[in-house]
Design a protein around this motif. Structure first.
Motif, mmCIF file in Angstrom:
data_model
loop_
_atom_site.group_PDB
_atom_site.id
_atom_site.type_symbol
_atom_site.label_atom_id
_atom_site.label_comp_id
_atom_site.label_asym_id
_atom_site.label_seq_id
_atom_site.Cartn_x
_atom_site.Cartn_y
_atom_site.Cartn_z
ATOM 1 N N PRO A 151 29.734 34.335 42.051
ATOM 2 C CA PRO A 151 29.345 32.869 41.409
ATOM 3 C C PRO A 151 28.893 32.949 40.059
ATOM 4 O O PRO A 151 29.047 31.638 39.349
ATOM 5 N N GLN A 152 28.448 33.908 39.543
ATOM 6 C CA GLN A 152 28.103 33.664 37.990
ATOM 7 C C GLN A 152 28.656 34.498 36.996
ATOM 8 O O GLN A 152 29.222 35.762 37.582
ATOM 9 N N ASP A 153 28.697 34.599 35.692
ATOM 10 C CA ASP A 153 29.279 35.581 34.617
ATOM 11 C C ASP A 153 28.839 36.688 35.059
ATOM 12 O O ASP A 153 29.384 37.910 34.795
ATOM 13 N N HIS A 196 38.190 35.133 42.626
ATOM 14 C CA HIS A 196 37.050 35.700 42.587
ATOM 15 C C HIS A 196 36.095 34.987 41.460
ATOM 16 O O HIS A 196 34.837 34.882 41.828
ATOM 17 N N VAL A 197 36.521 34.456 40.492
ATOM 18 C CA VAL A 197 35.722 33.802 39.256
ATOM 19 C C VAL A 197 36.079 32.845 38.932
ATOM 20 O O VAL A 197 35.648 31.897 37.989
ATOM 21 N N ASP A 209 32.855 42.521 33.272
ATOM 22 C CA ASP A 209 33.357 41.957 32.185
ATOM 23 C C ASP A 209 34.169 40.521 32.560
ATOM 24 O O ASP A 209 35.277 40.827 33.173
ATOM 25 N N MET A 210 33.982 39.683 32.224
ATOM 26 C CA MET A 210 34.533 38.166 32.501
ATOM 27 C C MET A 210 35.893 38.240 31.957
ATOM 28 O O MET A 210 36.903 37.903 32.572
ATOM 29 N N ALA A 211 35.872 38.950 30.647
ATOM 30 C CA ALA A 211 37.520 39.026 30.057
ATOM 31 C C ALA A 211 38.377 39.702 30.994
ATOM 32 O O ALA A 211 39.720 39.302 30.857
ATOM 33 N N ALA A 212 37.919 40.923 31.689
ATOM 34 C CA ALA A 212 38.811 41.678 32.592
ATOM 35 C C ALA A 212 39.208 40.777 33.835
ATOM 36 O O ALA A 212 40.387 41.041 34.583
#
Length: 274
Positions: A158-160, A174-175, A165-168
């Protein structure tokens, strides 16, 4: 009372570890996901031999959910109202089971993965979550004081901070915003995520892929949760993630998540071992 949720990634492969973990963890209710077993294949004795009553729902070598309780197990429910199916023809999968344990209606949930953003499974995942929200909202409208726990593998970060690693995860499930919005809708319906305040991030996860040394490199995701109704939320006294159980040979790729409740009226039932 202590409630735990654990995606074991095959109950048969993990049976010994499940038993060993229960022996040292003092858990009253265990919700299990991804049992990967039909009802006749589920290793029930590893639980019943330890004094737990068991309800399992499994249809094939995929999915599968269970609840084990030593504080009573009543009113077992398979699936929730409006739960959609998948496939052609559409069939409802083994992804939701509930039972009343020590006065708490515990739901063991294995939310669809979604696979890829443009895959039909992704749309199915969003429909599934909306149906769960509607069912939960209806339950609280009927009884605002109901003690309900939605626990399991939600397959959503639910959160970064819930991914290493959000970039991955760019362009992956899921994100995505629709998935996070669907998770937020459950919260807005009245179900509080009760583990995070006791296990703040970043860097706190419940799942680590088997590949690319993800666990030792701390490349994980927080996707396993306990969502509590208002009456149950008021009883929460603590929570933890047993990261140690992810270690060693034969571990699941998920760690158990535990919530402690003020349970003065809920004591373990003394049941003879088989």
């Amino acid at each position: 009372m202590r409630i735990a949720t654990w995606n074991v990634n095959s109950a048969r492969a993990r049976a010994e570890r499940i038993g060993d973990w229960l022996d040292r963890s003092d858990i009253d209710v265990l919700a299990i996901q991804e049992t990967k077993a039909r009802d006749d294949q589920f290793p029930e004795s590893v639980l019943t031999d330890r004094g737990y009553e068991v309800a399992h729902h499994g249809l094939s070598q995929w999915n599968g959910v269970a609840i084990a309780s030593r504080v009573g197990l009543e009113d077992v429910r398979i699936g929730f109202p409006g739960q959609p199916g998948y496939g052609d023809p559409e069939e409802r999968e083994a992804r939701a089971i509930a039972a009343t344990c020590g006065g708490v209606q515990v739901w063991s949930l294995y939310v669809p993965n979604g696979r890829e953003i443009d895959h039909p499974h992704y749309a199915y995942k969003l429909r599934w979550l909306e149906a769960l929200r509607a069912a939960g909202a209806a339950s609280l409208a009927e009884d605002p004081e109901a003690q309900i726990a939605y626990v399991g593998d939600f397959n959503i970060a639910p959160q970064d901070d819930d991914v290493w690693d959000m970039a991955a995860f760019e362009g992956l499930t899921h994100v995505t915003e629709p998935e996070r919005t669907a998770f937020g809708a459950l919260v807005d319906a009245g179900f509080s995520e009760v583990v995070r305040e006791y296990t703040p991030g970043p860097g706190v996860y419940t799942y680590w892929d088997y590949k690319a040394l993800a666990f030792p490199k701390r490349r994980g995701m927080r996707i396993d949760f306990v969502l509590a109704s208002p009456a149950l939320r008021a009883r929460v006294t603590g929570a933890s993630i047993d990261r140690e159980e992810r270690k060693g040979k034969g571990a699941s790729d998920h760690a158990p998540v535990i919530v402690a409740l003020d349970s003065a009226d809920s004591q373990p039932v003394d049941r003879p071992k088989k």
